[in-house]
Design a protein around this motif. Structure first.
Motif, PDB file in Angstrom:
ATOM      1  N   ASN A  58       0.810  -1.225   0.000  1.00 45.45           N
ATOM      2  CA  ASN A  58       0.000   0.000   0.000  1.00 45.45           C
ATOM      3  C   ASN A  58       0.839   1.268   0.000  1.00 45.45           C
ATOM      4  N   ALA A  59       2.094   1.166   0.398  1.00 43.23           N
ATOM      5  CA  ALA A  59       2.932   2.361   0.505  1.00 43.23           C
ATOM      6  C   ALA A  59       3.132   3.050  -0.835  1.00 43.23           C
ATOM      7  N   SER A  60       3.139   2.289  -1.922  1.00 45.78           N
ATOM      8  CA  SER A  60       3.394   2.887  -3.235  1.00 45.78           C
ATOM      9  C   SER A  60       2.404   2.441  -4.302  1.00 45.78           C
ATOM     10  N   ASN A  61       1.369   1.687  -3.897  1.00 46.46           N
ATOM     11  CA  ASN A  61       0.369   1.215  -4.851  1.00 46.46           C
ATOM     12  C   ASN A  61      -1.033   1.466  -4.309  1.00 46.46           C
ATOM     13  N   ARG A  62      -1.916   1.889  -5.179  1.00 42.59           N
ATOM     14  CA  ARG A  62      -3.328   2.038  -4.847  1.00 42.59           C
ATOM     15  C   ARG A  62      -4.056   0.828  -5.441  1.00 42.59           C
ATOM     16  N   LEU A  63      -4.320  -0.166  -4.604  1.00 42.87           N
ATOM     17  CA  LEU A  63      -4.990  -1.376  -5.065  1.00 42.87           C
ATOM     18  C   LEU A  63      -6.493  -1.159  -5.113  1.00 42.87           C
ATOM     19  N   ILE A  64      -7.091  -1.528  -6.229  1.00 43.36           N
ATOM     20  CA  ILE A  64      -8.532  -1.379  -6.442  1.00 43.36           C
ATOM     21  C   ILE A  64      -9.074  -2.720  -6.913  1.00 43.36           C
ATOM     22  N   ALA A  65     -10.072  -3.233  -6.222  1.00 36.43           N
ATOM     23  CA  ALA A  65     -10.699  -4.503  -6.603  1.00 36.43           C
ATOM     24  C   ALA A  65     -12.204  -4.304  -6.634  1.00 36.43           C
ATOM     25  N   PHE A  66     -12.852  -4.808  -7.689  1.00 34.66           N
ATOM     26  CA  PHE A  66     -14.302  -4.630  -7.793  1.00 34.66           C
ATOM     27  C   PHE A  66     -14.998  -5.965  -8.017  1.00 34.66           C
ATOM     28  N   ASP A  67     -16.277  -6.002  -7.657  1.00 37.44           N
ATOM     29  CA  ASP A  67     -17.118  -7.171  -7.913  1.00 37.44           C
ATOM     30  C   ASP A  67     -17.758  -7.029  -9.284  1.00 37.44           C
ATOM     31  N   MET A  68     -17.555  -8.004 -10.138  1.00 42.10           N
ATOM     32  CA  MET A  68     -18.216  -8.002 -11.439  1.00 42.10           C
ATOM     33  C   MET A  68     -19.741  -7.991 -11.262  1.00 42.10           C
ATOM     34  N   PRO A  69     -20.496  -7.534 -12.256  1.00 41.97           N
ATOM     35  CA  PRO A  69     -21.953  -7.658 -12.169  1.00 41.97           C
ATOM     36  C   PRO A  69     -22.353  -9.094 -11.849  1.00 41.97           C
ATOM     37  N   TRP A  70     -23.369  -9.274 -11.001  1.00 48.10           N
ATOM     38  CA  TRP A  70     -23.871 -10.568 -10.556  1.00 48.10           C
ATOM     39  C   TRP A  70     -23.021 -11.174  -9.439  1.00 48.10           C
ATOM     40  N   HIS A  71     -21.901 -10.549  -9.077  1.00 53.08           N
ATOM     41  CA  HIS A  71     -20.977 -11.118  -8.104  1.00 53.08           C
ATOM     42  C   HIS A  71     -20.924 -10.283  -6.829  1.00 53.08           C
ATOM     43  N   GLY A  72     -20.689 -10.960  -5.694  1.00 51.55           N
ATOM     44  CA  GLY A  72     -20.454 -10.272  -4.445  1.00 51.55           C
ATOM     45  C   GLY A  72     -21.524  -9.261  -4.093  1.00 51.55           C
ATOM     46  N   LYS A  73     -21.112  -8.003  -3.880  1.00 50.28           N
ATOM     47  CA  LYS A  73     -22.035  -6.937  -3.524  1.00 50.28           C
ATOM     48  C   LYS A  73     -22.571  -6.185  -4.737  1.00 50.28           C
ATOM     49  N   SER A  74     -22.189  -6.615  -5.944  1.00 55.16           N
ATOM     50  CA  SER A  74     -22.717  -6.006  -7.162  1.00 55.16           C
ATOM     51  C   SER A  74     -23.964  -6.767  -7.596  1.00 55.16           C
ATOM     52  N   LEU A  75     -25.107  -6.102  -7.586  1.00 53.13           N
ATOM     53  CA  LEU A  75     -26.342  -6.756  -8.003  1.00 53.13           C
ATOM     54  C   LEU A  75     -26.351  -6.981  -9.517  1.00 53.13           C
ATOM     55  N   PRO A  76     -27.150  -7.928  -9.993  1.00 50.19           N
ATOM     56  CA  PRO A  76     -27.333  -8.062 -11.440  1.00 50.19           C
ATOM     57  C   PRO A  76     -28.069  -6.830 -11.975  1.00 50.19           C
ATOM     58  N   PRO A  77     -28.001  -6.579 -13.284  1.00 51.84           N
ATOM     59  CA  PRO A  77     -28.737  -5.447 -13.842  1.00 51.84           C
ATOM     60  C   PRO A  77     -30.246  -5.686 -13.773  1.00 51.84           C
ATOM     61  N   GLU A  78     -31.001  -4.621 -13.852  1.00 50.16           N
ATOM     62  CA  GLU A  78     -32.457  -4.719 -13.801  1.00 50.16           C
ATOM     63  C   GLU A  78     -32.966  -5.629 -14.921  1.00 50.16           C
ATOM     64  N   GLY A  79     -33.888  -6.524 -14.581  1.00 46.13           N
ATOM     65  CA  GLY A  79     -34.445  -7.457 -15.554  1.00 46.13           C
ATOM     66  C   GLY A  79     -33.723  -8.783 -15.603  1.00 46.13           C
ATOM     67  N   PHE A  80     -32.785  -8.995 -14.672  1.00 45.02           N
ATOM     68  CA  PHE A  80     -31.982 -10.222 -14.707  1.00 45.02           C
ATOM     69  C   PHE A  80     -32.827 -11.487 -14.562  1.00 45.02           C
ATOM     70  N   GLU A  81     -34.003 -11.334 -13.926  1.00 48.05           N
ATOM     71  CA  GLU A  81     -34.822 -12.518 -13.654  1.00 48.05           C
ATOM     72  C   GLU A  81     -35.379 -13.165 -14.915  1.00 48.05           C
ATOM     73  N   THR A  82     -35.292 -12.484 -16.046  1.00 48.74           N
ATOM     74  CA  THR A  82     -35.830 -13.018 -17.291  1.00 48.74           C
ATOM     75  C   THR A  82     -34.736 -13.556 -18.210  1.00 48.74           C
ATOM     76  N   GLU A  83     -33.491 -13.589 -17.739  1.00 53.15           N
ATOM     77  CA  GLU A  83     -32.400 -13.974 -18.627  1.00 53.15           C
ATOM     78  C   GLU A  83     -31.463 -14.992 -17.980  1.00 53.15           C
ATOM     79  N   GLU A  84     -30.648 -15.575 -18.807  1.00 51.00           N
ATOM     80  CA  GLU A  84     -29.605 -16.501 -18.361  1.00 51.00           C
ATOM     81  C   GLU A  84     -28.279 -15.753 -18.329  1.00 51.00           C
ATOM     82  N   TYR A  85     -27.558 -15.862 -17.227  1.00 50.76           N
ATOM     83  CA  TYR A  85     -26.265 -15.188 -17.130  1.00 50.76           C
ATOM     84  C   TYR A  85     -25.200 -16.007 -17.837  1.00 50.76           C
TER      85      TYR A  85
END
Length: 282
Positions: A58-85
């Motif tokens: 952390n002293a010299s790097n800014r680490l950034i990690a994200f959850d892809m859509p449908w993963h972790g704390k990222s919800l699927p997009p609106e209308g996901f219930e009608t589709e296959e991921y």
């Protein structure tokens, strides 16, 4: 017992993928050169938590990690219930570049594991100008499935536990018990059909093979890391891939498997530090 507050900070950002809004969760820690970290199939950004709490990194790097859509704390997009991921290369690339734009990252280092390593190499071939370097972890040109991915989304089986069973074979026997089970728990928590949808991308898209010669490592270095105990992307697979990229470097990591930053962060740490030193701006 005294409380300990970690340095990781979590927030949300909304980007468009495929013309639809996606509210994505991301975490960051540290200061300096941006390093964008991608999780594996069926998991989320928690895989990077130990390295994101490392003072030396952390002293010299800014680490950034994200959850892809449908993963972790990222919800699927609106209308996901009608589709296959089913994740595609195009949607994956659009998501990563969308995060880079939204967070205004100036040519970050891209570090991805498994499917994240695969997309890192795709971006190295197609959008290298957006990044300063690539750390491709457990990454290969193409891996056909040696298992039936439909088992991870059936009405008569728990997809998360089935996924964890597969994953357990790819974790090194040297991994600490606590981190082994922390890693497996992320897969047990995976949303219905999400691991299967990620593996559809990972085991069926062969487009990277022809693009590997397009990668210019003189402009943006590529360093490949592979665990000696990885059964999905073996050292031989990684070496074949590195040989197809002129100037790419490769390190085989003893005592590590397919999820090194999660299953054995202390064992992975020196290899990750070495990879970061190989990148511009170190």
């Amino acid at each position: 017992m005294s409380a300990k507050i970690e340095s990781i900070c979590g927030r949300y950002v909304t980007i468009e993928v495929g013309g639809r809004k996606n509210r994505l969760y991301f975490e960051e820690a540290g200061n300096g050169r941006p390093v964008l970290c991608l999780h594996t199939a069926g998991a989320d950004s928690r895989q990077w938590r130990r390295l994101m709490n490392d003072p030396e990194i952390n002293a010299s790097n800014r680490l950034i990690a994200f959850d892809m859509p449908w993963h972790g704390k990222s919800l699927p997009p609106e209308g996901f219930e009608t589709e296959e991921y089913l994740l595609t290369t195009e949607a994956y690339i659009e998501t990563v570049l969308g995060i880079v734009d939204a967070l205004e990252l100036d040519r970050p280092v891209l570090a991805g594991c498994s499917m994240g390593g695969r997309i890192a190499l795709q971006l190295a071939a197609l959008h290298a100008d957006r990044f300063s370097g690539f750390i491709a972890i457990e990454a290969s040109d193409f891996q056909p499935a040696w298992y039936d991915i439909d088992w991870f989304h059936r009405p008569d089986a728990h997809g998360g536990e089935m996924g964890a069973a597969l994953v357990s074979a790819n974790i090194s026997p040297h991994a600490p018990i606590a981190e082994r089970w922390n890693t497996l728990w992320m897969f047990m928590m995976s949303g219905p059909g999400v691991f299967r949808g990620d593996l559809s991308f990972y085991t069926r898209d062969e487009s990277l093979i022809a693009r590997l010669p397009q990668i210019d490592t003189k402009a943006t270095p590529v360093h490949i890391l592979v665990g000696a105990y990885d059964l999905t992307c073996t050292p031989e697979d990684a070496r074949r891939t590195a040989d197809a990229i002129e100037g790419a470097t490769l390190t085989v990591m003893d005592e590590l498997g397919h999820f090194p930053m999660s299953e054995h962060p202390d064992g992975f740490r020196p290899f990750f530090l070495d990879a970061l030193r190989r990148m511009p701006g170190s």
